[in-house]
Enzyme design. Structure first.
Site: not given
Length: 535
Positions: A284, A358
């Site tokens: 990130k 997920r």
């Protein structure tokens, strides 16, 4: 109930407490409410009128000199009334507000009280009060929530200066039960805020697991801590492949609360517990990466909800599963394009290692079939796009059941911690399986709807309930709290009962209220319907 210790190395974090021992010197504050009359005149609440009588009319004279709108409070110090160092008069809006504003999705009476008592309590706290008495107005539960949430600050790592959060108590009100309920709600949410706000090196999976265990065992909640080997035996292979990039091993926390007949099917809560999400090989940007210490905000809300339910002794069976792990850049981590396989043989391509949630939550949700649940609720800080859609105002909810949505919506309306239903259509399911070479892909399809794609991805792994020849998914609610669980308010605050820069711990109170409705209200409704049918 017993507490099961499956980790031999325990590390207690002595500083991890929410309510610290108060200092010996007491600086007291009092908050009373004032109604905003339709004719422009202001009327003190019942507690305010009693205080005014005891002050020989001083309070009313002070209030007459200035109009106090909702969201504002005036503080009067050194008056010497009943020994209080500081007295705040805070607006709680009109006397008879709209209790059910469906357009705003708010119980305005409760929300006005939360706002007023939060502003007033913070004002006297800023004046130095460490013991604050609060007017319960018409709903002491809301007054407790607003004042306790509003005065909370994260102070675990302060060694000098003001190290304490103030003690907040009810001021001269008969309904102590309502206050106690709000106190439990607020303290549960403040614990979620505490866990989310803590620095990542103080909440490695082992440390956080033991903090959860030490806290929840006090309330007759069974805690089981499971290690990597245990997960491997349950064939959580996709998860273990994705989270092996950290030197700190993952820990799966199982929580059990039994408040009903043991034969009754439980509601199962699942929380995302990434204690620091660096993004893995998809690192990130440095700006804002520190916020991802709260990527376990879903797990924090779940364990705090368990505490709130247990303290209220709600008559239902509840199980929770929280997987604590960390994702770091590492040669052990998965590369873009790697393919993993879950226990049912579904092949998932890892197009984006940063979308770990997920795959991880899919395995955990699928594991919950072991409990034979009546309902599954998963909570996690999933997608930044939910923040782009809803800001910090509401949490995104995905479910295929309108009845469940109505229950969750009502819970958010009552708590002021609002939720908003997002689409869970087949279209988004198709975006996760457009590749001809694999069954599913964890990447975000550029056609848009990132949060909806994530929800549709998880829906594919919800356990199936067999009804003759027509198997159907078990009832399921997915909650994306990236905006309300991971982010913090700025100085331009949305609600005054959350201080700027401190994690909000949402949607803890909404979950507790939802479970309260199911435990205490729905059974009565069903009994009434049965009685009508018998007649």
């Amino acid at each position: 109930m017993a507490c099961v210790f499956l980790i031999t190395k325990t590390q207690a974090i002595s500083k991890w407490v929410i309510l610290l021992k108060q200092p010996q010197t007491s600086n007291t504050g009092l908050v009373v409410g004032v109604y905003d009359g339709s004719d422009g005149n202001q009327e003190l609440t019942e507690a305010g009128e009693r205080l005014n009588e005891q002050s020989n009319g001083i309070i009313k004279e002070l209030v007459k000199k200035q109009h106090i709108p909702l969201g504002r409070a005036e503080v009067y110090s050194g008056l010497g009334i009943l020994g209080y160092n500081h007295i705040a008069v805070a607006s709680v809006g009109p006397r008879n507000p709209n209790k059910l504003n469906l357009f705003e999705q708010l119980n305005e009476e409760k929300e006005n009280i939360r706002v007023g008592m939060a502003v007033g309590a913070r004002r006297v706290q800023d004046e130095g009060a460490n013991r604050i008495y609060v007017d319960g107005v018409t709903v002491p539960e809301a007054a407790a929530e607003g004042s306790i949430l509003g005065t909370y600050q994260y102070k675990a790592n302060i060694t000098t200066g003001d190290k304490y959060n103030p003690t907040v108590e009810l001021y001269e009100h008969a309904d102590t039960t309502s206050w106690a309920s709000g106190e439990i709600n607020a303290e549960a949410q403040n614990w979620a805020r505490f866990l989310s706000h803590a620095p990542p090196n103080l909440k490695k999976p082992a440390l956080l697991a033991n903090e959860i265990m030490e806290k929840l065992c006090r309330y007759d909640i069974r805690v089981d801590l499971r290690n990597r080997e245990w997960m491997a035996l349950r064939k959580m292979t996709a998860t273990l492949s994705l989270i092996k990039s950290s030197c700190d091993p993952p820990i799966l926390v199982e929580l059990s609360y039994c408040g009903d007949d043991p034969k009754t099917k439980p509601i199962v809560l699942v929380g995302k517990g990434n204690v620091f999400d660096s993004g893995g090989l998809f690192l990130k940007p440095y700006k804002g990466i520190h916020e991802f210490r709260a990527d376990m905000g879903g797990a924090a809300a779940i364990v705090a909800t368990m505490m709130g339910v247990a303290r209220k002794r709600l008559p239902l069976n509840l199980r929770a599963v929280v997987l604590l792990y960390e994702t770091m850049p590492s040669p052990m981590g998965l590369k873009p394009g790697d393919v993993v396989k879950n226990k049912h043989g579904t092949h998932i391509r890892i197009s984006n290692p940063d979308n770990d949630c997920r795959v991880v939550l899919a395995d955990v949700i699928n594991f919950t079939e072991y409990y034979s649940p009546s309902l599954i609720i998963d909570v996690g800080t999933f997608t930044k796009s939910i923040a782009h859609s809803l800001g910090l105002v509401a949490t995104g909810v995905f479910t295929g059941s309108t009845a469940l949505w109505n229950e969750m919506q009502r819970a958010g309306l009552e708590t002021g911690d609002r939720v908003w239903r997002m689409p869970l259509w087949k279209y988004f399911k198709s975006l996760n399986s457009m590749s001809a070479s694999v069954d599913m892909d964890n990447g975000t399809n550029p056609k848009g709807g990132d949060a909806c794609q994530a929800a549709a991805f998880l829906q594919e792994f919800v356990p199936v309930e067999a009804h003759c020849c027509c198997p159907t998914f078990l009832p399921h609610i997915h909650i994306d709290c990236f905006n309300t669980g991971l982010l913090s308010q700025t100085n331009e605050e949305i609600e005054p009962y959350y201080r700027a820069g401190i994690k909000m711990g949402r949607p803890t109170r909404t979950l507790i209220q939802f479970l309260y409705h199911r435990a205490c209200l729905l059974p009565k409704t069903k009994q009434a319907v049965k009685a009508v049918h018998k007649k």
